[in-house]
Scaffold this motif. Structure first.
Motif, PDB file in Angstrom:
ATOM      1  N   HIS A 182       0.862  -1.175   0.000  1.00  0.00           N
ATOM      2  CA  HIS A 182       0.000   0.000   0.000  1.00  0.00           C
ATOM      3  C   HIS A 182       0.903   1.231   0.000  1.00  0.00           C
ATOM      4  O   HIS A 182       1.770   1.366   0.861  1.00  0.00           O
ATOM      5  CB  HIS A 182      -0.894  -0.026   1.242  1.00  0.00           C
ATOM      6  CG  HIS A 182      -1.874   1.106   1.250  1.00  0.00           C
ATOM      7  ND1 HIS A 182      -3.004   1.137   0.464  1.00  0.00           N
ATOM      8  CD2 HIS A 182      -1.884   2.267   1.964  1.00  0.00           C
ATOM      9  CE1 HIS A 182      -3.671   2.269   0.670  1.00  0.00           C
ATOM     10  NE2 HIS A 182      -3.013   2.970   1.580  1.00  0.00           N
ATOM     11  N   LEU A 183       0.697   2.103  -1.009  1.00  0.00           N
ATOM     12  CA  LEU A 183       1.609   3.236  -1.182  1.00  0.00           C
ATOM     13  C   LEU A 183       0.857   4.550  -1.253  1.00  0.00           C
ATOM     14  O   LEU A 183      -0.083   4.701  -2.040  1.00  0.00           O
ATOM     15  CB  LEU A 183       2.422   3.044  -2.478  1.00  0.00           C
ATOM     16  CG  LEU A 183       3.427   4.139  -2.843  1.00  0.00           C
ATOM     17  CD1 LEU A 183       4.568   4.192  -1.837  1.00  0.00           C
ATOM     18  CD2 LEU A 183       3.986   3.900  -4.248  1.00  0.00           C
ATOM     19  N   GLU A 184       1.258   5.504  -0.416  1.00  0.00           N
ATOM     20  CA  GLU A 184       0.722   6.873  -0.473  1.00  0.00           C
ATOM     21  C   GLU A 184       1.859   7.880  -0.304  1.00  0.00           C
ATOM     22  O   GLU A 184       2.930   7.529   0.165  1.00  0.00           O
ATOM     23  CB  GLU A 184      -0.291   7.097   0.657  1.00  0.00           C
ATOM     24  CG  GLU A 184      -1.647   6.493   0.397  1.00  0.00           C
ATOM     25  CD  GLU A 184      -2.595   6.790   1.559  1.00  0.00           C
ATOM     26  OE1 GLU A 184      -2.577   7.937   2.071  1.00  0.00           O
ATOM     27  OE2 GLU A 184      -3.322   5.866   1.958  1.00  0.00           O
ATOM     28  N   LYS A 185       1.554   9.121  -0.687  1.00  0.00           N
ATOM     29  CA  LYS A 185       2.523  10.212  -0.494  1.00  0.00           C
ATOM     30  C   LYS A 185       2.008  11.168   0.573  1.00  0.00           C
ATOM     31  O   LYS A 185       0.840  11.538   0.545  1.00  0.00           O
ATOM     32  CB  LYS A 185       2.640  11.025  -1.784  1.00  0.00           C
ATOM     33  CG  LYS A 185       3.634  10.538  -2.796  1.00  0.00           C
ATOM     34  CD  LYS A 185       3.735  11.600  -3.910  1.00  0.00           C
ATOM     35  CE  LYS A 185       4.472  11.077  -5.106  1.00  0.00           C
ATOM     36  NZ  LYS A 185       4.640  12.119  -6.139  1.00  0.00           N
ATOM     37  N   HIS A 186       2.868  11.584   1.486  1.00  0.00           N
ATOM     38  CA  HIS A 186       2.513  12.629   2.459  1.00  0.00           C
ATOM     39  C   HIS A 186       3.737  13.467   2.776  1.00  0.00           C
ATOM     40  O   HIS A 186       4.775  12.916   3.150  1.00  0.00           O
ATOM     41  CB  HIS A 186       1.986  11.994   3.762  1.00  0.00           C
ATOM     42  CG  HIS A 186       0.558  11.555   3.659  1.00  0.00           C
ATOM     43  ND1 HIS A 186      -0.491  12.422   3.490  1.00  0.00           N
ATOM     44  CD2 HIS A 186       0.025  10.308   3.659  1.00  0.00           C
ATOM     45  CE1 HIS A 186      -1.622  11.746   3.414  1.00  0.00           C
ATOM     46  NE2 HIS A 186      -1.340  10.445   3.498  1.00  0.00           N
ATOM     47  N   ASP A 187       3.606  14.768   2.614  1.00  0.00           N
ATOM     48  CA  ASP A 187       4.681  15.687   3.011  1.00  0.00           C
ATOM     49  C   ASP A 187       6.029  15.326   2.402  1.00  0.00           C
ATOM     50  O   ASP A 187       7.056  15.344   3.102  1.00  0.00           O
ATOM     51  CB  ASP A 187       4.842  15.699   4.547  1.00  0.00           C
ATOM     52  CG  ASP A 187       3.617  16.272   5.227  1.00  0.00           C
ATOM     53  OD1 ASP A 187       2.940  17.106   4.589  1.00  0.00           O
ATOM     54  OD2 ASP A 187       3.346  15.877   6.379  1.00  0.00           O
ATOM     55  N   GLY A 188       6.026  14.988   1.131  1.00  0.00           N
ATOM     56  CA  GLY A 188       7.302  14.679   0.483  1.00  0.00           C
ATOM     57  C   GLY A 188       7.876  13.326   0.846  1.00  0.00           C
ATOM     58  O   GLY A 188       9.013  13.017   0.479  1.00  0.00           O
TER      59      GLY A 188
END
Lengths: 430, 430
Positions: free
Chosen positions: A116-122
Motif C-alpha cells: 500500500h503506497l501513499e505520499k505525504h509531506d514529500g
C-alpha cells in the motif's frame, strides 16, 4: 565486438529491475521467516517503511510510477530452481539442513503480498499487511528499492565519464578502507549492507573487492544472492522483529516480560552454532541479560546493535563471566554504524578478551559521502519495521532512545516491565 | 551474457598487440613524413631509442622476446582502407588535401623497416636505419611499445580488484585535473601524450574524458587513430627532427646557419594556418628568431618546447612586435612538461597578450605517480631521436642544456654557428 544479443535483450526489459531475486535479501530474513512459518504462521502484521532522515524528501526525488514498477516487479518474482537448491544445500556443519522441506515447499510457491503506497509531506508511506512470514520478506527489497531509486535520481543528470569517475572515487574510497583493515591481525568481518546499499551492482562489487583485498579476514555476506553467485558464505542470525512481534502478542505484563526469551527458546531448538547469537538490546541489554535463563549463557555469542558498542561488549563479557562462561569461547558481533576506524578500535580493544566479529553495513555498501555536491548521495536512515501484530502496536526500546519506536504510553509500559531506566542518547549514524 | 565470439577471438591473438595501426602515431609525424618524402626522400638516417632515466632498467623489466614480438607486429601493419580514407579526408579548411595522392600511394604500400635490438647495462639499444621517411615512422610506436611493456611488467603481479582500484585512482586523478582546468576561461588544450602514454586504452580514455569534462576547451588529440575513432580533431605541427637532419646534411657553416630556415621554407609551401607553427628552440630560440627572415613573422604561431616557458613566450611576443606583427593575432603553444597548475598559470599570464594553446603530453596520459609503491609506474624520459643523417651525427641544443644531444665537438660548433651563449639548466620533467 558488440554483443548484439545482450544489447537487444537488455532493451526488452520494460524497467531496469533493482531486485531480481527473492534471495536478494539478508540470510537472517530467511532464517527468521522459517522460524515464524513454524511458530507463528497466522500472526497478522503490518510492516511500515520509516524514513528517519526527514530532510531527504523521497517522494520528491523518486517518481511514484517508477517505484510502483519496481515493487510490482518484486511481486512477480518467485524462487528459481537454482536458488532453491542453494537454500536446501545450506546445512548445520554438513549434518542437518538449515531449511526444512516443509518450509522450502512453502517458499517455492510464495509470491510477495500486495503493498500500500501513499505520499505525504514529500515522503512515501509504504506499508505491507498480511501474514507475518509473507509480509516480513518485504523489508529488505523495499528498502533496497527505495535506496537505489534515490541513487538513480541523483545520478540521472551526470555524464558518462563523470559517472565513471564517481564510481572510480567510490572504489578508491572502499579500497582505502580495505587497505586499512588488512593490517588488523585476526580480523573477521562480513558484509551486512544489503538493506541500505547504494545499488545491487555496487554491493556485489564491494563484496568481491573485500574478498580479494582482505582474503580470509572477509568471512562472508548477509546477502544470499551474492553469497550464492560469488561463492562466499551467507552470514546471519536474527533481528528485532522477533521479540517485537512476540512482545506485541503478549496478553499480560508477565507474558511481555517473558516474550524475548520465548523467541530465543523457539530459536534454540531450530538453530545451532554461529546461528545462536543473542540480540539483547530490543528492550534494553542490561535488563535482558540480568533476567536471562541460564541456557542462554550457553549460546555462541551476542550481537551489539545499538548504544555504545564498547559498553555493550563489556556488559556481555561480564555477563558471561557471571554465568561461569569463558568469554574467550564466546563471540561478540558488532553491527551498528561501523566505520573502518571504529572497527579497528573495537578489535584492538576486545580481541584479546573474547572472539570478535563485525557485520559491516551501510558504510561498506553506501559510502558516497563527499563524492557529489550537497551530500546528495549520503546514506540516510531508512528502516522498514513491524509496527503492529494482530492489531496491537509493536514497541522497540533499544539501547539508544533515538532508535525507540512505538506509541508513547506503550513505551512507558515496556520500560516499566523491562526495568529500563535512563539511557544515553547517541546519534544514529545510518 | 558472455560474448563467446569476442572471447574466442581474443584468445586467437598470439600476443596482445600494443600498436595496432600505422596511424596510432602523432599527426605531425605524418605531416613531417610527407614533407620529407617530397624534399629529402633518399636521406639515410639512424634513429635511436634513448632512455634519459638511467635508473629505470628497461631491459631488466621488459622481456626481450615480448619486445621483439611487439616490434615484429608493428612491422606487419599496413594502412587500412578506412585509415587511408581518414587521411585523405584531412584538408586545409576544406579546400586542399593535406596529404597528396603521391604520398598516400606510397604510404598505403609502406611497411616499417627492420629494427636492431641489443641489451647493454640493463638498457635496450634499439636502433632503426634506412631512408628517412620510413625510419622516422618508428619513433612513436617504438616509444609507445616500450612505455606500455613497462606498465604491463609492473601491473603483472596485481590482483583484479587491485587493478580496478589502480585505474579508479588514475581516473580520479585525471578528473581532478579536468575539474581544475574547467574553470580556466577560454582555455584551449589538446592531447599530445601518445609517445609516453601509460597504455593505448588509457590514452583513449583520457581523450574521451577530456572531451566530456572540458567540452569546447578540449580541441583535439595528436593521435590520429584516436582522432579518427573518437571523432575529434587531429592536432600537430612539426618537430626537432626536421632542423636536426637538415643541419646534419649541411656542407658548410653557412649552410648550417641557414638549415633551420630551409626547413620552414619547405614547410611553408606545403602547409597553411594552424600548421604554420614555428618550433624555434632546436638551436636556441633567441638566435633563431633574431636571424629569422621576415616571412616567418607572418606564420601563425610559435611552440615553446624547452626552457622556461614564460620566458619563451615573452621572447616570442617581443619578436612579433619587433617585426610589426600584432601578438593578439598570434598563437603560442606550450608543450613541455606541463602540469595542470602550470597550464592555468601560463594561461592567466599570457591569454590577454596573445592567443594561447596547450599540448598536454606525459602528465596527461601517464600520470600514475603516487598510485603504486616505489614510484614503479612514474613516467620516465624515453626518447627516440635521429642520431645521424647520411653518416653525419645530428645535434640538438634546445633551450635547456640538459636536453642537448650530439658529439661534444659538434655541439661546440653548433653553439658557435648559432651564437648560443650561457643557458639555464632546467630539470627535465618527462
Amino acid at each position: 565486438m558488440v554483443d548484439i544479443a545482450t544489447r537487444v535483450h537488455n532493451h526488452k526489459w520494460k524497467i531496469d529491475p533493482i531486485v531480481r531475486s527473492l534471495i536478494d535479501t539478508d540470510f537472517y530474513k530467511l532464517l527468521m521467516c522459517q522460524s515464524i512459518f513454524r511458530n507463528k504462521p497466522d500472526t497478522q502484521v503490518t510492516f511500515s517503511l520509516i524514513n528517519r532522515s526527514k530532510s531527504i524528501k523521497l517522494a520528491d526525488l523518486v517518481d511514484e510510477g517508477e517505484l510502483r514498477e519496481q515493487l510490482d516487479h518484486i511481486r512477480s518474482l518467485s524462487l528459481t530452481r537454482g536458488e532453491s537448491t542453494w537454500m536446501r544445500g545450506n546445512t548445520f556443519y554438513g549434518k542437518r539442513q538449515m531449511f526444512t522441506p516443509e518450509f522450502m515447499d512453502w517458499f517455492e510457491n510464495l509470491r510477495l503480498p500486495p503493498y500500500h503506497l501513499e505520499k505525504h509531506d514529500g515522503q512515501y508511506e509504504l506499508t505491507f499487511e498480511g501474514s507475518w512470514p509473507e509480509v516480513m520478506l518485504w523489508e529488505i527489497p523495499a528498502l533496497a528499492v527505495l535506496m537505489e531509486l534515490r541513487s538513480r535520481a541523483v545520478l540521472n543528470s551526470m555524464g558518462k565519464f563523470e559517472l565513471q569517475v564517481l564510481y572510480a572515487r567510490a572504489m578508491t574510497k572502499l579500497w582505502e578502507k580495505v587497505e586499512r583493515l588488512r593490517s588488523v591481525d585476526g580480523l573477521r568481518i562480513a558484509d551486512f549492507g544489503t538493506r541500505r546499499r547504494h545499488s545491487f551492482l555496487w554491493q556485489d562489487w564491494c563484496v568481491q573487492a573485500m574478498g580479494e583485498g582482505l582474503g580470509e579476514k572477509f568471512v562472508g555476506t548477509s546477502n544470499c544472492l551474492i553469497a550464492k553467485n560469488r561463492d562466499v558464505e551467507a552470514i546471519g542470525t536474527n533481528a528485532h522483529e522477533l521479540p517485537m512481534v512476540y512482545a506485541a502478542l503478549a496478553e499480560s505484563d508477565a507474558d511481555l516480560a517473558r516474550a524475548p526469551y520465548d523467541v530465543l527458546s523457539d530459536w534454540h531448538e531450530e538453530h545451532d552454532g554461529n546461528l545462536r547469537i543473542i540480540l539483547p538490546d530490543t528492550y534494553g541489554t542490561a535488563g535482558f541479560l540480568k533476567n536471562a535463563p541460564d541456557w542462554l549463557a550457553g549460546w555462541t555469542g551476542i550481537r551489539i546493535d545499538s548504544g555504545d558498542p564498547a559498553e555493550g561488549a563489556e556488559i556481555a563479557i561480564n555477563w558471561w563471566k557471571s554465568r561461569g562462561e569463558d568469554p574467550m569461547e564466546k563471540l561478540v558481533i558488532f553491527s551498528d554504524g561501523l566505520g573502518e576506524k571504529k572497527i579497528a578500535e573495537l578489535h584492538a580493544q576486545f580481541s584479546g578478551r573474547t572472539r570478535v566479529s563485525f557485520g559491516w553495513g551501510t558504510l561498506l555498501t553506501n559510502d558516497f559521502r563527499g563524492l557529489v555536491p550537497d551530500n546528495a548521495l549520503d546514506p540516510f536512515s531508512l528502516v522498514c519495521k513491524a509496527v503492529s501484530a494482530n492489531g496491537r502496536p509493536t514497541v522497540k526500546l533499544s539501547d539508544n532512545p533515538r532508535k525507540a519506536m512505538g506509541p508513547a504510553n506503550e513505551i512507558q509500559r515496556y520500560k516499566r516491565v523491562f526495568g529500563v531506566g535512563e539511557q544515553a542518547e547517541l546519534e544514529v549514524v545510518v
